[in-house]
Design a protein around this motif. Structure first.
Motif, PDB file in Angstrom:
ATOM      1  N   PHE A 195      28.096  31.171  34.428  1.00 41.35           N
ATOM      2  CA  PHE A 195      29.197  31.916  35.043  1.00 41.35           C
ATOM      3  C   PHE A 195      28.968  32.068  36.549  1.00 41.35           C
ATOM      4  O   PHE A 195      29.918  32.031  37.332  1.00 41.35           O
ATOM      5  CB  PHE A 195      29.355  33.303  34.396  1.00 41.35           C
ATOM      6  CG  PHE A 195      29.701  33.266  32.934  1.00 41.35           C
ATOM      7  CD1 PHE A 195      30.196  32.111  32.327  1.00 41.35           C
ATOM      8  CD2 PHE A 195      29.531  34.401  32.141  1.00 41.35           C
ATOM      9  CE1 PHE A 195      30.517  32.090  30.975  1.00 41.35           C
ATOM     10  CE2 PHE A 195      29.859  34.387  30.786  1.00 41.35           C
ATOM     11  CZ  PHE A 195      30.341  33.234  30.203  1.00 41.35           C
ATOM     12  N   ALA A 249      31.422  31.055  39.582  1.00 43.65           N
ATOM     13  CA  ALA A 249      31.939  32.016  40.557  1.00 43.65           C
ATOM     14  C   ALA A 249      31.552  31.632  41.984  1.00 43.65           C
ATOM     15  O   ALA A 249      31.807  32.382  42.913  1.00 43.65           O
ATOM     16  CB  ALA A 249      31.440  33.420  40.220  1.00 43.65           C
ATOM     17  N   ILE A 284      28.604  39.292  35.758  1.00 42.47           N
ATOM     18  CA  ILE A 284      29.172  38.456  36.821  1.00 42.47           C
ATOM     19  C   ILE A 284      30.345  39.163  37.484  1.00 42.47           C
ATOM     20  O   ILE A 284      30.555  39.045  38.702  1.00 42.47           O
ATOM     21  CB  ILE A 284      29.549  37.041  36.308  1.00 42.47           C
ATOM     22  CG1 ILE A 284      29.701  36.093  37.503  1.00 42.47           C
ATOM     23  CG2 ILE A 284      30.835  37.032  35.507  1.00 42.47           C
ATOM     24  CD1 ILE A 284      28.460  35.881  38.319  1.00 42.47           C
ATOM     25  N   SER A 285      31.108  39.945  36.714  1.00 44.60           N
ATOM     26  CA  SER A 285      32.222  40.689  37.316  1.00 44.60           C
ATOM     27  C   SER A 285      31.703  41.722  38.313  1.00 44.60           C
ATOM     28  O   SER A 285      32.298  41.933  39.372  1.00 44.60           O
ATOM     29  CB  SER A 285      33.049  41.378  36.227  1.00 44.60           C
ATOM     30  OG  SER A 285      33.695  40.412  35.427  1.00 44.60           O
ATOM     31  N   ILE A 320      30.539  39.827  41.446  1.00 46.10           N
ATOM     32  CA  ILE A 320      31.697  39.426  42.259  1.00 46.10           C
ATOM     33  C   ILE A 320      32.217  40.633  43.042  1.00 46.10           C
ATOM     34  O   ILE A 320      32.533  40.546  44.221  1.00 46.10           O
ATOM     35  CB  ILE A 320      32.823  38.842  41.374  1.00 46.10           C
ATOM     36  CG1 ILE A 320      32.388  37.506  40.759  1.00 46.10           C
ATOM     37  CG2 ILE A 320      34.113  38.659  42.187  1.00 46.10           C
ATOM     38  CD1 ILE A 320      33.317  36.987  39.655  1.00 46.10           C
ATOM     39  N   LYS A 321      32.273  41.776  42.358  1.00 43.08           N
ATOM     40  CA  LYS A 321      32.730  43.005  43.023  1.00 43.08           C
ATOM     41  C   LYS A 321      31.864  43.316  44.247  1.00 43.08           C
ATOM     42  O   LYS A 321      32.384  43.640  45.317  1.00 43.08           O
ATOM     43  CB  LYS A 321      32.667  44.158  42.023  1.00 43.08           C
ATOM     44  CG  LYS A 321      33.186  45.472  42.537  1.00 43.08           C
ATOM     45  CD  LYS A 321      33.237  46.502  41.427  1.00 43.08           C
ATOM     46  CE  LYS A 321      33.724  47.833  41.964  1.00 43.08           C
ATOM     47  NZ  LYS A 321      33.845  48.835  40.891  1.00 43.08           N
ATOM     48  N   PHE A 367      29.562  38.307  31.125  1.00 39.84           N
ATOM     49  CA  PHE A 367      30.854  38.551  31.787  1.00 39.84           C
ATOM     50  C   PHE A 367      30.821  39.871  32.562  1.00 39.84           C
ATOM     51  O   PHE A 367      31.323  39.960  33.679  1.00 39.84           O
ATOM     52  CB  PHE A 367      32.004  38.591  30.762  1.00 39.84           C
ATOM     53  CG  PHE A 367      32.482  37.233  30.305  1.00 39.84           C
ATOM     54  CD1 PHE A 367      32.872  36.270  31.223  1.00 39.84           C
ATOM     55  CD2 PHE A 367      32.555  36.916  28.959  1.00 39.84           C
ATOM     56  CE1 PHE A 367      33.322  35.017  30.806  1.00 39.84           C
ATOM     57  CE2 PHE A 367      32.997  35.665  28.527  1.00 39.84           C
ATOM     58  CZ  PHE A 367      33.376  34.719  29.458  1.00 39.84           C
ATOM     59  N   SER A 368      30.240  40.900  31.949  1.00 37.09           N
ATOM     60  CA  SER A 368      30.217  42.209  32.615  1.00 37.09           C
ATOM     61  C   SER A 368      29.340  42.151  33.864  1.00 37.09           C
ATOM     62  O   SER A 368      29.637  42.808  34.867  1.00 37.09           O
ATOM     63  CB  SER A 368      29.732  43.298  31.652  1.00 37.09           C
ATOM     64  OG  SER A 368      28.327  43.288  31.524  1.00 37.09           O
ATOM     65  N   GLU A 387      31.228  48.556  32.952  1.00 35.81           N
ATOM     66  CA  GLU A 387      31.270  49.188  31.628  1.00 35.81           C
ATOM     67  C   GLU A 387      32.465  48.691  30.835  1.00 35.81           C
ATOM     68  O   GLU A 387      33.559  49.249  30.921  1.00 35.81           O
ATOM     69  CB  GLU A 387      31.312  50.709  31.774  1.00 35.81           C
ATOM     70  CG  GLU A 387      29.994  51.275  32.249  1.00 35.81           C
ATOM     71  CD  GLU A 387      29.952  52.792  32.211  1.00 35.81           C
ATOM     72  OE1 GLU A 387      30.601  53.383  31.323  1.00 35.81           O
ATOM     73  OE2 GLU A 387      29.285  53.373  33.078  1.00 35.81           O
ATOM     74  N   ILE A 388      32.255  47.640  30.090  1.00 33.53           N
ATOM     75  CA  ILE A 388      33.345  47.079  29.296  1.00 33.53           C
ATOM     76  C   ILE A 388      32.983  47.076  27.808  1.00 33.53           C
ATOM     77  O   ILE A 388      33.653  46.447  27.008  1.00 33.53           O
ATOM     78  CB  ILE A 388      33.712  45.641  29.758  1.00 33.53           C
ATOM     79  CG1 ILE A 388      32.506  44.699  29.627  1.00 33.53           C
ATOM     80  CG2 ILE A 388      34.214  45.648  31.190  1.00 33.53           C
ATOM     81  CD1 ILE A 388      32.871  43.227  29.847  1.00 33.53           C
TER      82      ILE A 388
END
Lengths: 362, 362
Positions: free
Chosen positions: A109, A113, A233-234, A237-238, A230-231, A219-220
């Motif tokens: 991932f 990105a 890499i997000s 990115i943020k 996924f949590s 926090e997903i």
């Protein structure tokens, strides 16, 4: 002097710093149509307002702004004074400490990105390129010694996901000695709390320790390794897009990341001075193959280095650049990429971009 | 009656509903060692406390809890009464309306996150399986007619990313007529605001309109299509794992998603009654190939349908199931998968799981 500006630029960026190149396109009385003055503004000076630069205030503020937004800009200060303001950002690196089941999707991932990904583990069966085909570097080394090999800096996004508590802490101790763009560490709330207390008791500042994202990731409710990746890499990115480099805090306006063409910059930093035209994408709209910051050099006989996207549109720009090398001056033009990319990218309304062509080195 | 319970279960789940199967393992006076009573509790009843079920209160509350957490549980209510509580969740589907540049990475990420992905576009060059190899279904149909083909329900996570404003609104009008687990629509804040006002003026309830995630995705400053897809899939995972099905609100404790073995359930719902043993994973720790909810059937001569992970461990369980088919009763056992998976999964400490073996259909 212009050559040195590019040399210094590469040095700054390779140390994880941002920088802004200011080019005075109209030079008032002492005008040259074939070479423009370039001044490199470095991040540390701009942040501390160390104004040893002799610059128009509008240009200086524009440079400070570019350092955050990543946007290129052409500013006309007066009839006789126009400036190109170009921010350069270091290539963001994702450093993954530990090569286990979270690292596997995360490295993939991370590359997707746009990060240059380094993954480190001390076990050969985990630190190998077959396991991590998308990694730029796979390092098999102990978590104590590996830090000599990775040059952590402000362009480093560090994820600590080793196989154990003890290794995680060893890594964290080393990582916190550097200024990085992001640090995240895996672990339950309880475990993370005790690690943090331990770090503070060892003398690390509370501010530094609290800057660590732990438990890691947005926090997903992530359960599976893919979901956890996924949590993470997000969140990374943020931090890349929304971090304020001054305060380390998250802001609301996002940074674009100008494209970075190392080959072109290396060429521009060379002492020999063949005349050439620099073509730079200032901005783009819609679907275009290359974005703002992308650079191409055009030589008098039409040879090129780099690309602004290929196709017929690029060909037309190359022609213009050759005229300009003969006649002098700079030129800003809007390039319509619709015909070139509409088909393959599947856009109904294709892309437009503004490029600047300027002579260099004569 | 037990057969009907499985038939009803499949109906419920296929309509997007959750359900809980309660098996009374010790049956007090009227004990049978070869077949246990099964009661199916459906989501609508459990949500509204429509207590027509004649059940012990602890078991009933356990079932309600299982509906949210997704966890399987064996509850001993008294010396003579033990129950297996098994939640069943519908397979989550990601419906992507529009096949453009965001859909491309999103479909890929959706499949990675464990969704059955359907992608819809009205242009054949966008709605084809070459473009979306990871999609379960690719539908080429107008955005008006496609809704007849996709059976939106509470297991549907809907992402609206068509190529234009007008199509997005057409889709939203249709989607809001259904109860779905998630709706997100792309668009700038300004554009989204005007769409929402339009929807309310058309008579859609404010609550319904406000439940739409627009602008779509977690706020991570996403710029590129890949980044936008990461922000969307993270939000979708959040809704999958953390949504409270009663209130539609996000909660803090996450739902596990029991594995769902359709083939096995279809077999159990058939009228013919060959004796068989049902093997179900109740819970697992560490790295195991299959998780809680996974089912395998074992027949008297050792044939099997489904799998709880393969390897030597599965073989041992099959043997136990065959003994149990001869002697009656149920059995709960802990299975050590360490040897089977440690090597391939790369775990230092491998996985453990609890399985229950119960006879059925004699």
């Amino acid at each position: 002097m212009n050559v040195n500006a590019y040399k210094n630029l590469l040095n700054e960026v390779d140390s994880g710093k941002r920088a802004v190149m200011v080019t005075q396109l109209d030079q008032g009385d002492c005008e040259s149509k074939f070479s423009y003055n370039k001044t490199l503004l470095i991040e540390n000076d701009l942040r501390t307002d160390n104004c040893s630069y002799n610059l128009n205030e509008i240009v200086y503020e524009g440079a400070k702004n570019a350092l955050e937004t990543g946007n290129l800009q052409v500013v006309k200060v007066s009839e006789k004074e126009t400036y190109l303001i170009e921010p350069y950002f270091p290539e963001p690196r994702l450093i993954v400490l530990g090569g286990g089941h979270i690292a596997k999707p995360l490295v993939e991932f991370g590359a997707r990105a746009g990060f240059s990904v380094t993954v480190i583990d001390d076990r050969p069966s985990f630190a190998n390129t077959e396991r991590f085909p998308d990694a730029e570097k796979v390092i098999c080394e102990s978590f104590e010694k590996c830090f000599d090999l990775i040059n952590l800096n402000e362009a480093s996004f560090v994820v600590i996901v080793t196989r154990g508590h003890r290794h995680d802490m060893d890594c964290l101790r080393q990582v916190l000695k550097h200024n990085t763009a992001y640090v995240g560490m895996i672990g339950s709330k309880r475990r993370v709390k005790s690690v943090m207390e331990q770090m503070i008791s060892e003398g690390y500042s509370e501010e530094k320790v609290n800057s660590v994202n732990a438990p890691i990731g947005l926090e997903i409710g992530a359960v599976t390794p893919d979901e956890i990746a996924f949590s993470i890499i997000s969140q990374v990115i943020k931090y890349r897009r929304l971090i304020d480099r001054n305060s380390g805090k998250i802001k609301t306006s996002k940074s674009n990341w100008p494209e970075f063409d190392r080959d072109v910059l290396i060429e521009l930093s060379k002492e020999e001075s063949t005349p050439k035209a620099i073509v730079t994408i200032i901005s783009s709209k819609g679907s275009v193959p290359r974005k703002a910051g992308a650079k191409m050099l055009v030589y008098p006989h039409g040879e090129i280095l780099g690309s602004i996207g290929g196709g017929c549109s690029e060909g037309a720009v190359i022609n213009n650049a050759r005229f300009l090398l003969r006649d002098g001056g700079y030129q800003i033009q809007t390039v319509d990429m619709t015909g070139d990319v509409a088909e393959q990218e599947g856009m109904v309304c294709g892309g437009l971009m503004d490029v600047i062509i300027e002579p260099f080195g004569k």
